[in-house]
Design an enzyme around this catalytic site. Structure first.
Site, PDB file in Angstrom:
ATOM      1  N   HIS A   4      37.771  39.357  40.809  1.00 13.99           N
ATOM      2  CA  HIS A   4      39.156  39.563  41.269  1.00 13.99           C
ATOM      3  C   HIS A   4      39.234  40.812  42.153  1.00 13.99           C
ATOM      4  O   HIS A   4      39.863  40.814  43.208  1.00 13.99           O
ATOM      5  CB  HIS A   4      40.097  39.807  40.078  1.00 13.99           C
TER       6      HIS A   4
ATOM      7  N   LYS B  26      47.693  28.916  29.045  1.00 14.45           N
ATOM      8  CA  LYS B  26      46.348  28.356  28.936  1.00 14.45           C
ATOM      9  C   LYS B  26      45.635  28.866  27.684  1.00 14.45           C
ATOM     10  O   LYS B  26      45.718  30.056  27.366  1.00 14.45           O
ATOM     11  CB  LYS B  26      45.511  28.790  30.157  1.00 14.45           C
TER      12      LYS B  26
ATOM     13  N   ARG C 152      35.985  30.169  44.291  1.00 15.42           N
ATOM     14  CA  ARG C 152      34.618  30.297  43.781  1.00 15.42           C
ATOM     15  C   ARG C 152      33.885  28.970  44.005  1.00 15.42           C
ATOM     16  O   ARG C 152      33.851  28.470  45.104  1.00 15.42           O
ATOM     17  CB  ARG C 152      34.650  30.688  42.295  1.00 15.42           C
TER      18      ARG C 152
ATOM     19  N   SER D 241      37.675  35.081  34.028  1.00 11.63           N
ATOM     20  CA  SER D 241      38.211  35.835  32.892  1.00 11.63           C
ATOM     21  C   SER D 241      37.859  35.127  31.590  1.00 11.63           C
ATOM     22  O   SER D 241      37.534  35.781  30.589  1.00 11.63           O
ATOM     23  CB  SER D 241      39.736  35.952  33.009  1.00 11.63           C
TER      24      SER D 241
HETATM   25  O1  PNS Z   1      44.523  33.306  37.693  1.00  6.72           O
HETATM   26  P1  PNS Z   1      45.097  31.921  37.694  1.00  6.72           P
HETATM   27  O2  PNS Z   1      45.424  31.485  36.278  1.00  6.72           O
HETATM   28  O3  PNS Z   1      44.232  30.928  38.416  1.00  6.72           O
HETATM   29  O4  PNS Z   1      46.465  32.017  38.528  1.00  6.72           O
HETATM   30  C1  PNS Z   1      47.333  30.908  38.636  1.00  6.72           C
HETATM   31  C2  PNS Z   1      48.647  31.325  39.315  1.00  6.72           C
HETATM   32  C3  PNS Z   1      49.290  32.455  38.539  1.00  6.72           C
HETATM   33  C4  PNS Z   1      48.355  31.783  40.725  1.00  6.72           C
HETATM   34  C5  PNS Z   1      49.555  30.060  39.331  1.00  6.72           C
HETATM   35  O5  PNS Z   1      49.666  29.542  38.046  1.00  6.72           O
HETATM   36  C6  PNS Z   1      50.937  30.371  39.891  1.00  6.72           C
HETATM   37  O6  PNS Z   1      51.105  30.459  41.095  1.00  6.72           O
HETATM   38  N1  PNS Z   1      51.937  30.552  38.986  1.00  6.72           N
HETATM   39  C7  PNS Z   1      53.294  30.826  39.353  1.00  6.72           C
HETATM   40  C8  PNS Z   1      54.185  29.600  39.131  1.00  6.72           C
HETATM   41  C9  PNS Z   1      54.124  28.667  40.318  1.00  6.72           C
HETATM   42  O7  PNS Z   1      54.478  29.009  41.419  1.00  6.72           O
HETATM   43  N2  PNS Z   1      53.641  27.449  40.056  1.00  6.72           N
HETATM   44  C10 PNS Z   1      53.572  26.423  41.069  1.00  6.72           C
HETATM   45  C11 PNS Z   1      52.262  26.457  41.816  1.00  6.72           C
HETATM   46  S1  PNS Z   1      51.867  24.812  42.188  1.00  6.72           S
END
Ligand code: PNS
Length: 160
Positions: A17, A41, A92, A130
């Site tokens: 990250h 999750k 990745r 993570s």
């Molecule tokens: O580190 P991660 O878990 O891959 O991050 C995922 C994240 C936080 C980027 C994604 O879940 C997100 O954008 N969440 C905010 C809610 C949202 O906008 N959801 C619609 C996206 S399709």
């Protein structure tokens, strides 16, 4: 002013990250790291939002143009709120592609003004996540180098 958001769950922030944040910080005038609160999750995050923000602030203190903020909204709304027009994601292995492709398409559908941009992970961090870090730490393995030192200590404390 070119401002980007780097969103994620960051439970916890890894060296992978941090590499993406550093590279985004070199490309944009300002970078806002967005820590998503509402991730459910695997039974929910190990670290509280406050802890995740604090660990990220520690890990990015050498970057003068980076700030860290929690958010609990749609990513596109968060980006609009902080005045960013780009969401930067790390990519990745191919396994990321399907999910990221879906999110990029949906985010485009929600607000086409917010551009999604991908930065390829360096080979060293290609398979770092993570979840893997937490699994290694839970079983007593060393995660030094895979996460910032402060995160190593925080994981030890949390999993004692
Ligand atoms: O580190 P991660 O878990 O891959 O991050 C995922 C994240 C936080 C980027 C994604 O879940 C997100 O954008 N969440 C905010 C809610 C949202 O906008 N959801 C619609 C996206 S399709």
């Amino acid at each position: 002013m070119n401002r980007a958001v780097v969103p994620g769950t960051f439970d916890p922030v890894t060296s992978g990250h941090l590499d993406i944040i550093e590279r985004a910080a070199a490309l944009f005038d300002e970078v806002v790291v967005g820590v998503a609160l509402s991730d459910k999750k695997n039974g929910g995050p190990l670290f509280t939002p406050e802890e995740r923000v604090a660990l990220l602030e520690g890990a990015t203190q050498h970057l003068g143009n980076v700030t860290v903020r929690p958010f609990d909204t749609l990513l596109v709304d968060f980006a609009e709120e902080v005045g960013a027009s780009v969401a930067v994601k790390g990519l990745r292995a191919v396994t990321d592609f399907e999910r990221e492709f879906q999110m990029a398409a949906l985010n485009w559908r929600l607000d086409a003004k917010i551009e999604t941009m991908f930065i390829m992970a360096v080979p060293e961090y290609m398979y770092l996540s993570s979840s893997a870090v937490k699994e290694i730490a839970r079983h007593g393995g060393s995660v030094r180098g895979l996460v910032p030192d402060e995160v190593c200590d925080a994981l030890e404390q949390k999993l004692l």
